[in-house]
Design a protein around this motif. Structure first.
Motif, PDB file in Angstrom:
ATOM      1  N   ASP A  15      25.740  36.323  14.589  1.00  0.00           N
ATOM      2  CA  ASP A  15      25.460  35.891  13.228  1.00  0.00           C
ATOM      3  C   ASP A  15      26.164  34.568  13.438  1.00  0.00           C
ATOM      4  O   ASP A  15      27.603  34.284  13.349  1.00  0.00           O
ATOM      5  CB  ASP A  15      26.035  36.725  12.053  1.00  0.00           C
ATOM      6  N   PRO A  16      25.452  33.363  13.638  1.00  0.00           N
ATOM      7  CA  PRO A  16      25.930  31.919  13.746  1.00  0.00           C
ATOM      8  C   PRO A  16      26.900  31.725  12.535  1.00  0.00           C
ATOM      9  O   PRO A  16      28.157  30.950  12.659  1.00  0.00           O
ATOM     10  CB  PRO A  16      24.858  31.191  13.831  1.00  0.00           C
ATOM     11  N   ALA A  17      26.532  32.274  11.276  1.00  0.00           N
ATOM     12  CA  ALA A  17      27.401  31.819  10.146  1.00  0.00           C
ATOM     13  C   ALA A  17      28.906  32.438  10.253  1.00  0.00           C
ATOM     14  O   ALA A  17      29.823  31.875   9.946  1.00  0.00           O
ATOM     15  CB  ALA A  17      26.904  32.260   8.852  1.00  0.00           C
ATOM     16  N   SER A  18      28.886  33.913  10.787  1.00  0.00           N
ATOM     17  CA  SER A  18      29.914  34.525  11.096  1.00  0.00           C
ATOM     18  C   SER A  18      30.859  33.972  12.280  1.00  0.00           C
ATOM     19  O   SER A  18      32.162  33.650  11.779  1.00  0.00           O
ATOM     20  CB  SER A  18      29.910  35.954  11.537  1.00  0.00           C
ATOM     21  N   ILE A  19      30.133  33.431  13.085  1.00  0.00           N
ATOM     22  CA  ILE A  19      31.080  32.534  14.189  1.00  0.00           C
ATOM     23  C   ILE A  19      31.780  31.154  13.468  1.00  0.00           C
ATOM     24  O   ILE A  19      32.679  30.903  13.808  1.00  0.00           O
ATOM     25  CB  ILE A  19      30.335  32.459  15.311  1.00  0.00           C
ATOM     26  N   ALA A  20      30.836  30.552  12.870  1.00  0.00           N
ATOM     27  CA  ALA A  20      31.208  29.295  12.142  1.00  0.00           C
ATOM     28  C   ALA A  20      32.649  29.675  11.499  1.00  0.00           C
ATOM     29  O   ALA A  20      33.548  28.767  11.115  1.00  0.00           O
ATOM     30  CB  ALA A  20      30.264  28.705  11.360  1.00  0.00           C
ATOM     31  N   ALA A  21      32.566  30.637  10.523  1.00  0.00           N
ATOM     32  CA  ALA A  21      33.688  31.146   9.576  1.00  0.00           C
ATOM     33  C   ALA A  21      34.990  31.276  10.554  1.00  0.00           C
ATOM     34  O   ALA A  21      36.106  31.175   9.787  1.00  0.00           O
ATOM     35  CB  ALA A  21      33.212  32.451   8.924  1.00  0.00           C
ATOM     36  N   VAL A  22      34.698  31.961  11.666  1.00  0.00           N
ATOM     37  CA  VAL A  22      35.900  32.064  12.586  1.00  0.00           C
ATOM     38  C   VAL A  22      36.335  30.736  12.937  1.00  0.00           C
ATOM     39  O   VAL A  22      37.745  30.472  13.156  1.00  0.00           O
ATOM     40  CB  VAL A  22      35.449  32.800  13.844  1.00  0.00           C
ATOM     41  N   VAL A  23      35.625  29.837  13.296  1.00  0.00           N
ATOM     42  CA  VAL A  23      36.027  28.379  13.847  1.00  0.00           C
ATOM     43  C   VAL A  23      36.775  28.101  12.621  1.00  0.00           C
ATOM     44  O   VAL A  23      37.853  27.382  12.672  1.00  0.00           O
ATOM     45  CB  VAL A  23      34.735  27.312  14.137  1.00  0.00           C
ATOM     46  N   ASP A  24      36.238  27.923  11.572  1.00  0.00           N
ATOM     47  CA  ASP A  24      37.139  27.347  10.281  1.00  0.00           C
ATOM     48  C   ASP A  24      38.328  27.984   9.886  1.00  0.00           C
ATOM     49  O   ASP A  24      39.362  27.391   9.741  1.00  0.00           O
ATOM     50  CB  ASP A  24      35.947  27.542   8.878  1.00  0.00           C
ATOM     51  N   LYS A  25      38.416  29.467   9.954  1.00  0.00           N
ATOM     52  CA  LYS A  25      39.665  30.043  10.044  1.00  0.00           C
ATOM     53  C   LYS A  25      40.576  29.711  10.950  1.00  0.00           C
ATOM     54  O   LYS A  25      41.805  29.661  10.608  1.00  0.00           O
ATOM     55  CB  LYS A  25      39.261  31.645   9.944  1.00  0.00           C
ATOM     56  N   ALA A  26      40.249  29.570  12.074  1.00  0.00           N
ATOM     57  CA  ALA A  26      41.241  29.327  13.216  1.00  0.00           C
ATOM     58  C   ALA A  26      41.644  27.964  13.088  1.00  0.00           C
ATOM     59  O   ALA A  26      42.885  27.758  12.965  1.00  0.00           O
ATOM     60  CB  ALA A  26      40.422  29.425  14.573  1.00  0.00           C
ATOM     61  N   TYR A  27      40.910  27.065  12.463  1.00  0.00           N
ATOM     62  CA  TYR A  27      41.525  25.630  12.509  1.00  0.00           C
ATOM     63  C   TYR A  27      42.344  25.474  11.170  1.00  0.00           C
ATOM     64  O   TYR A  27      43.206  24.884  11.162  1.00  0.00           O
ATOM     65  CB  TYR A  27      40.318  24.558  12.331  1.00  0.00           C
ATOM     66  N   ASP A  28      41.771  26.199  10.155  1.00  0.00           N
ATOM     67  CA  ASP A  28      42.548  26.029   9.029  1.00  0.00           C
ATOM     68  C   ASP A  28      43.899  26.650   9.107  1.00  0.00           C
ATOM     69  O   ASP A  28      44.945  26.360   8.470  1.00  0.00           O
ATOM     70  CB  ASP A  28      41.787  27.057   7.735  1.00  0.00           C
ATOM     71  N   THR A  29      44.304  27.923   9.730  1.00  0.00           N
ATOM     72  CA  THR A  29      45.299  28.650  10.040  1.00  0.00           C
ATOM     73  C   THR A  29      46.244  27.637  11.087  1.00  0.00           C
ATOM     74  O   THR A  29      47.475  27.625  10.736  1.00  0.00           O
ATOM     75  CB  THR A  29      45.183  29.921  10.503  1.00  0.00           C
ATOM     76  N   PHE A  30      45.688  27.259  12.406  1.00  0.00           N
ATOM     77  CA  PHE A  30      46.607  26.958  13.103  1.00  0.00           C
ATOM     78  C   PHE A  30      46.290  25.377  13.331  1.00  0.00           C
ATOM     79  O   PHE A  30      47.032  24.962  14.480  1.00  0.00           O
ATOM     80  CB  PHE A  30      46.339  27.806  14.478  1.00  0.00           C
ATOM     81  N   GLY A  31      45.159  25.027  13.079  1.00  0.00           N
ATOM     82  CA  GLY A  31      45.015  23.425  13.394  1.00  0.00           C
ATOM     83  C   GLY A  31      44.305  22.871  14.705  1.00  0.00           C
ATOM     84  O   GLY A  31      43.864  22.103  14.719  1.00  0.00           O
ATOM     85  N   LYS A  32      44.159  24.227  15.423  1.00  0.00           N
ATOM     86  CA  LYS A  32      43.311  23.600  16.734  1.00  0.00           C
ATOM     87  C   LYS A  32      43.005  24.986  17.342  1.00  0.00           C
ATOM     88  O   LYS A  32      43.401  26.105  17.146  1.00  0.00           O
ATOM     89  CB  LYS A  32      44.498  23.052  17.649  1.00  0.00           C
ATOM     90  N   VAL A  33      42.246  25.017  18.520  1.00  0.00           N
ATOM     91  CA  VAL A  33      41.795  25.853  19.377  1.00  0.00           C
ATOM     92  C   VAL A  33      41.783  25.407  20.616  1.00  0.00           C
ATOM     93  O   VAL A  33      41.189  24.548  21.171  1.00  0.00           O
ATOM     94  CB  VAL A  33      40.415  26.577  18.954  1.00  0.00           C
ATOM     95  N   ASN A  34      42.557  26.087  21.612  1.00  0.00           N
ATOM     96  CA  ASN A  34      42.631  25.803  22.863  1.00  0.00           C
ATOM     97  C   ASN A  34      42.107  26.612  23.766  1.00  0.00           C
ATOM     98  O   ASN A  34      41.315  26.238  25.005  1.00  0.00           O
ATOM     99  CB  ASN A  34      44.159  25.630  23.460  1.00  0.00           C
ATOM    100  N   ILE A  35      41.755  27.937  23.526  1.00  0.00           N
ATOM    101  CA  ILE A  35      41.283  28.871  24.429  1.00  0.00           C
ATOM    102  C   ILE A  35      40.006  29.640  23.631  1.00  0.00           C
ATOM    103  O   ILE A  35      40.611  30.286  22.424  1.00  0.00           O
ATOM    104  CB  ILE A  35      42.174  29.720  24.868  1.00  0.00           C
ATOM    105  N   LEU A  36      38.912  29.895  24.252  1.00  0.00           N
ATOM    106  CA  LEU A  36      37.944  30.871  23.617  1.00  0.00           C
ATOM    107  C   LEU A  36      37.632  31.757  24.583  1.00  0.00           C
ATOM    108  O   LEU A  36      37.123  31.473  25.733  1.00  0.00           O
ATOM    109  CB  LEU A  36      36.953  29.808  23.248  1.00  0.00           C
ATOM    110  N   CYS A  37      37.970  32.949  24.256  1.00  0.00           N
ATOM    111  CA  CYS A  37      37.429  34.206  25.154  1.00  0.00           C
ATOM    112  C   CYS A  37      36.271  34.805  24.339  1.00  0.00           C
ATOM    113  O   CYS A  37      36.363  35.485  23.494  1.00  0.00           O
ATOM    114  CB  CYS A  37      38.517  34.982  25.323  1.00  0.00           C
ATOM    115  N   ASN A  38      35.072  34.591  25.119  1.00  0.00           N
ATOM    116  CA  ASN A  38      33.936  35.303  24.386  1.00  0.00           C
ATOM    117  C   ASN A  38      33.813  36.503  25.293  1.00  0.00           C
ATOM    118  O   ASN A  38      33.079  36.786  26.367  1.00  0.00           O
ATOM    119  CB  ASN A  38      32.637  34.343  24.887  1.00  0.00           C
ATOM    120  N   ASN A  39      34.461  37.536  24.661  1.00  0.00           N
ATOM    121  CA  ASN A  39      34.479  38.932  25.383  1.00  0.00           C
ATOM    122  C   ASN A  39      33.856  39.946  24.675  1.00  0.00           C
ATOM    123  O   ASN A  39      33.515  41.049  25.301  1.00  0.00           O
ATOM    124  CB  ASN A  39      36.182  39.281  25.296  1.00  0.00           C
TER     125      ASN A  39
END
Lengths: 285, 280
Positions: free
Chosen positions: A66-90
């Motif tokens: 669900d693209p919306a669900s992935i978009a929500a993870v992006v937002d949550k990661a940036y809201d919490t930690f301010g950046k994302v360095n590593i994405l593990c599509n596992n």
């Protein structure tokens, strides 16, 4: 990306199996971890365990189809930690069997979770990762089924999806080398996970015999597999070393070599059909 | 399979390009044909031309291989016209070029549906009938040099296409093992650039996969100038099937892609071995 201290990592399917192993290894190396999974309760357990070990971690609900669900993870990661360095599509699922054991629903489910989800996640995460100017690594979990045909387990759809992940990762690396995006593809052999039971997270009930075969063949075979924490450690060391391919088991060499030999023999035959390099080169008609 | 006289070959995407080249090569060996395409008139015209030229029976059928129900209708038609299907060539395929951030979800779905799921549908429909017939059969799937690695940068990025053709390699290698003892031979055709109009596949894009893109005819010119003659690919395919080959390669330089991939895997395996020497 040698130093993972204070780097932020998002791991899909992070609540169990290899994903949990990857989360643990990342936390051990000082990374801050977003444990993204469709099984929210288990994701919260993993996040809590990592926090108790002294790491920074959060859980995020994520249905990778669900693209919306992935978009929500992006937002949550940036809201919490301010950046994302590593994405593990596992995140990944399994259906065994030959084509006739699979329904169209099986096929779509496999391809959506194992392959299209990576396409969607990369498209959703990458623009913000690129914009940040931070070091970046994307690791896609393929399989030994991505580099050849393992002796165990007939799984035409699974094999197809994992070959595609390898191809996708190769192009992704080539395309984004100019942006210093690191890309790796993780190809695990048998690991002691419950992927054979991945239908537990599937809504649609119209699936074929392949799901039963997955459990029958998979459960006993995987019981002898590598510990998922070991696979996670190997995966994260691969990220640190920026290895393009990460293979977990030495026996994978057998079918990597087998395919290479078969393909080379076929190419010898092509040559023998009087296709000299000149004739068959890019200007041959 | 050595003798194609009087056999029936179903070729998807058989009304143009490599598919037509393969159909022509089969016709020259006396096989009857079912040419499958998105354009019924074109398929029928191609069928009647080959039928006249080689004195075989040939029909053209419209079928979208991404739709299981249409593939069922195709199979019914083929079996009712010819009594049996001996050869299935899953050739229909297309590309929608571009790097990941530029292609649309429709591009991705269209490429995956035609190139990968189309093969799944055709095999799911034809294989049970082939097995039930008790006759020897052959299925040939269309891979690519991009089943093994990346295309020349001259062609630009084709991330969805590359992923799809890797998937076809995985499917076809699995099928070879799955049907080895059941009388169905399997092969994978892996061409480099061929002078076809695949660059202009947009003409067939259904609305569900988004708007048709405007294609630069320059790409078509390049492939027309440098690509191999589709009839040569057809000839190599038929010879490969006769010779019992699994991989059918058209261009020798593909060896470079294969070697690069293998070297990468071996390098990774060196590291794996080192891990296991540590006793993990």
């Amino acid at each position: 990306m040698q130093d993972l201290k204070d780097k932020v990592a998002v791991v899909t399917g992070g609540a169990s199996g290899i994903g949990r192993g990857i989360c643990r290894a990342l936390a051990e190396d000082g990374a801050r971890v977003v444990v993204a999974d469709i099984e929210v309760g288990r994701a919260e357990d993993v996040a809590k365990e990592l926090q108790e070990s002294g790491a920074e971690a959060i859980a995020a609900a994520c249905d990778v189809t669900d693209p919306a669900s992935i978009a929500a993870v992006v937002d949550k990661a940036y809201d919490t930690f301010g950046k994302v360095n590593i994405l593990c599509n596992n995140a990944g699922v399994h259906v065994s069997g030959r084509a006739r054991h699979m329904t169209e629903g099986d096929w779509d489910w496999l391809m959506n979770v194992n392959l299209k989800s990576i396409f969607t996640a990369v498209r959703t995460f990458l623009p913000r990762m690129l914009e940040s100017g931070e070091p970046m690594h994307i690791q896609n979990t393929a399989s030994e089924h991505g580099v050849g045909l393992p002796d165990l387990g007939r799984a035409v759809g699974y094999t197809a999806s994992k070959h595609a992940v390898v191809g996708f990762s190769e192009v992704l690396r080539a395309e984004n080398a100019k942006y210093n995006l690191e890309v790796s593809v993780l190809c695990p052999g048998l690991v002691r996970t419950d992927i054979y039971d991945s239908a537990r997270n599937r809504d649609e009930a119209s699936y074929g015999e392949g799901q039963r075969i997955a459990k029958e063949v998979g459960e006993p075979a995987m019981a002898d597999g590598m510990h998922p924490d070991t696979a996670g450690r190997i995966a994260v060391d691969g990220i640190r070393d920026n290895d393009p391919f990460i293979l977990t088991h030495p026996y994978i060499r057998e079918f990597v070599d087998r395919r290479y030999q078969q393909v080379s023999a076929a190419l010898d035959k092509a040559d023998a059909r009087n296709l000299t390099v000149e004739q068959s080169g890019r200007h041959y008609r | 399979m050595q003798d194609f006289k009087g056999k029936c070959a179903v070729v998807t995407g058989g009304n143009s390009g490599i598919g037509l080249g393969i159909a022509r090569a089969f016709a020259s060996e006396g096989a009857n044909l079912v040419l499958v395409g998105m354009d019924e008139t074109k398929a029928e015209r191609a069928a009647s031309a080959l039928s006249d030229e080689f004195d075989v029976r040939a029909i053209g059928v419209r079928c979208d291989v991404t739709d299981r129900a249409q593939v069922e209708v195709l199979a019914d038609r083929a079996y009712s016209e010819f009594g049996n299907v001996d050869i299935l060539v899953n050739n229909a395929g297309l590309g929608a070029g571009g790097p990941i951030h530029e292609i649309t979800e429709g591009d991705w779905d269209w490429v995956m549906n035609v190139n990968v799921k189309g093969i799944f549908h055709c095999c799911a429909v034809f294989v049970p009938r082939m097995l039930a017939s008790g006759q020897p059969a052959h299925i040939s799937n269309m891979g690519s040099e991009q089943s093994f690695g990346l295309a020349s940068p001259d062609f630009g990025s084709m991330i969805a296409y590359t992923a799809s053709k890797h998937a076809v390699l995985g499917i076809t290698d699995s099928m070879r093992r799955d049907y080895a003892d059941q009388g169905i031979e399997v092969s994978l055709i892996c061409p480099g650039p061929v002078a076809t109009d695949i660059w202009n596949a947009e003409r067939n894009r259904p609305a569900e996969f988004g708007d048709r893109r405007v294609v630069d005819p320059e790409g078509g010119k390049m492939i027309a100038e440098m690509g191999m003659d589709p009839n040569a690919v057809g000839r190599m395919t038929v010879e490969g099937i006769k010779g019992g080959d699994f991989y059918i390669f058209t261009h020798s330089y593909i060896r470079d892609l294969v070697k690069t991939r293998h070297e990468e895997a071996l390098e990774a395996l060196e590291k794996t071995d080192a891990w296991h020497r540590l006793g993990v």
